[in-house]
Scaffold this motif. Sequence first.
Motif, PDB file in Angstrom:
ATOM      1  N   LEU A 178      86.629  -6.182 -38.801  1.00  0.00           N
ATOM      2  CA  LEU A 178      87.614  -6.320 -38.154  1.00  0.00           C
ATOM      3  C   LEU A 178      88.635  -7.249 -38.698  1.00  0.00           C
ATOM      4  O   LEU A 178      89.729  -7.221 -38.737  1.00  0.00           O
TER       5      LEU A 178
ATOM      6  N   PHE B 293      92.587  -6.468 -34.500  1.00  0.00           N
ATOM      7  CA  PHE B 293      91.884  -5.749 -35.140  1.00  0.00           C
ATOM      8  C   PHE B 293      92.464  -4.757 -36.060  1.00  0.00           C
ATOM      9  O   PHE B 293      92.051  -3.696 -36.550  1.00  0.00           O
TER      10      PHE B 293
ATOM     11  N   ALA C 164      91.472  -3.484 -39.516  1.00  0.00           N
ATOM     12  CA  ALA C 164      90.137  -3.235 -39.739  1.00  0.00           C
ATOM     13  C   ALA C 164      89.710  -2.355 -41.096  1.00  0.00           C
ATOM     14  O   ALA C 164      90.613  -1.421 -41.325  1.00  0.00           O
TER      15      ALA C 164
END
Length: 524
Positions: free
Chosen positions: A370, A395, A398
């Motif tokens: 993340l 996130f 990611a």
Amino acid sequence: MTAQDDWQDPTWVLALPDQEATERLARLLIDELRPGDLVTLSGGLGAGKTTLARALVRGLAGNPDLEVPSPTFTLVQSYEGAHHPVVHADFYRLGGGQELYELGWDEMTENAISLVEWPERADDALKAERLDVHLDFAPGGANAGRIAILTGIGGFSGRLQRLKAFHALVDRSGWTDAIRVPMQSDASVIRSYERLVKPDGETSLLMISPPRPVGPPVRRGKPYTTIAKLAETVHAFVAMDKALRAQGLSAPEIYGEDLDTGLLILEDLGSEPVVNTNGPIPERYAEAVRVLAHLHAASLPDVLPVTEGQEYTLPPYDLEAMLIEVELLPDWYVPHIIGSLLSGSARAEFVNLWTETLAEILAGPTTWTLRDYHSPNLIWMPEREGLQRVGVIDFQDAVLGSPAYDVASLLQDARTTVSPDLELKLIGLYARERKASDPQFDVAAFARAYAIMGAQRATKILGIFARLDRRDGKPHYLKHLPRIETYLARNLAHPALSRLRAWYEAYLPRLIPHPPADDTSSAP
């Protein structure tokens, strides 16, 4: 107030059938306006310019009963707004732009929100970037109300398009009556958040994340953001959000979205942190560790759905990405600390050593990484059960990378000190959780990867925080440097990083504490 055309048109035409519609337009604009903004109100006599200006002034001042006389004879009237000064001007009697200079217009409006009626009388003296609201009678005569034609000029053009998209989004998502409350921004220069509050107190979050502008090429014709695998559009956030929720975790529900402009209305997970004034709350950090162990034990896809017919492929956290991140240290942190750049040979040695060290990571296992899994982005929700008590909110960047990265991100938090004892206990908890689901889990290999990824991340963040100070004018990030330096020294003590440790000792000796020399003298 109803929209008359698609939001992508450079203008926005709104019907204002009555006074209430005019006041709703004023509230919509008030939420958008910032210090230094200029709103010009044009149209013929009786078109409603002063009515709209009065609603804007009262709303900006936070006083619905404020007396707002027309400034026809005074030319300019100033008010103390609830958050910023407000300047209301009427240029009908103005002889030209030269008179504005004599009034000290630029100084008066520098940090104010300015509302100008009859702007054409001094258009040559007004700045180009503005929002123009042209008011006119609606077809059918005065009893049919008014129409407002909004045009964004200069940099306001993009802002108007986002405002139109926001208006359409809240309409179809059921948040039309909510007010917008700005929230403290993060380190991002393109992403911001606001809290939407309905009259009954229900809240949600508005995420404003327009497509990332393409930066200058820095290597092989590619910009830094592309090389570092940073998300270019909000599609990445939506894909990861849905993917995390599919794994049973507490990412925010998406109530509404406009992917083209990068607007999302998100579930408000609250604001209860996983830290307090004393630092990490161990029980909450332990549950955050269990979330990672749960994810890393699962078989996870690398192609994620965004919307029907759209997918997002997680990019690999490859050597090129990790190297350009660690190179932020010689680019920004080293000049901050020693006042000059490294020699070409020292920099080349740095890159070569990191290339060798990261080979072990690139050959290891991968999972969803993340990259921003740390205390500012974790919300504690005691009303939920188990792993769902940990809310995850950031996130979008990611990648597919080492499982050790996010563990190090959490346990070597850049903004709050995690003690070595707590760090060791939670690494042990992670290892036990992984062993429980996979008896073949290699604890020693994970410990090596943890030290390498922790050192890579600390090196990167030292560069980022120095850059935030020097380039972006955010010196408050510098207060975190000593903590990150301590984490880096802790990671470099691992045997897997012995050659890199020697480089840091040679070129940045202040980072690596040296043990005191043995005292061989006799006691008196």
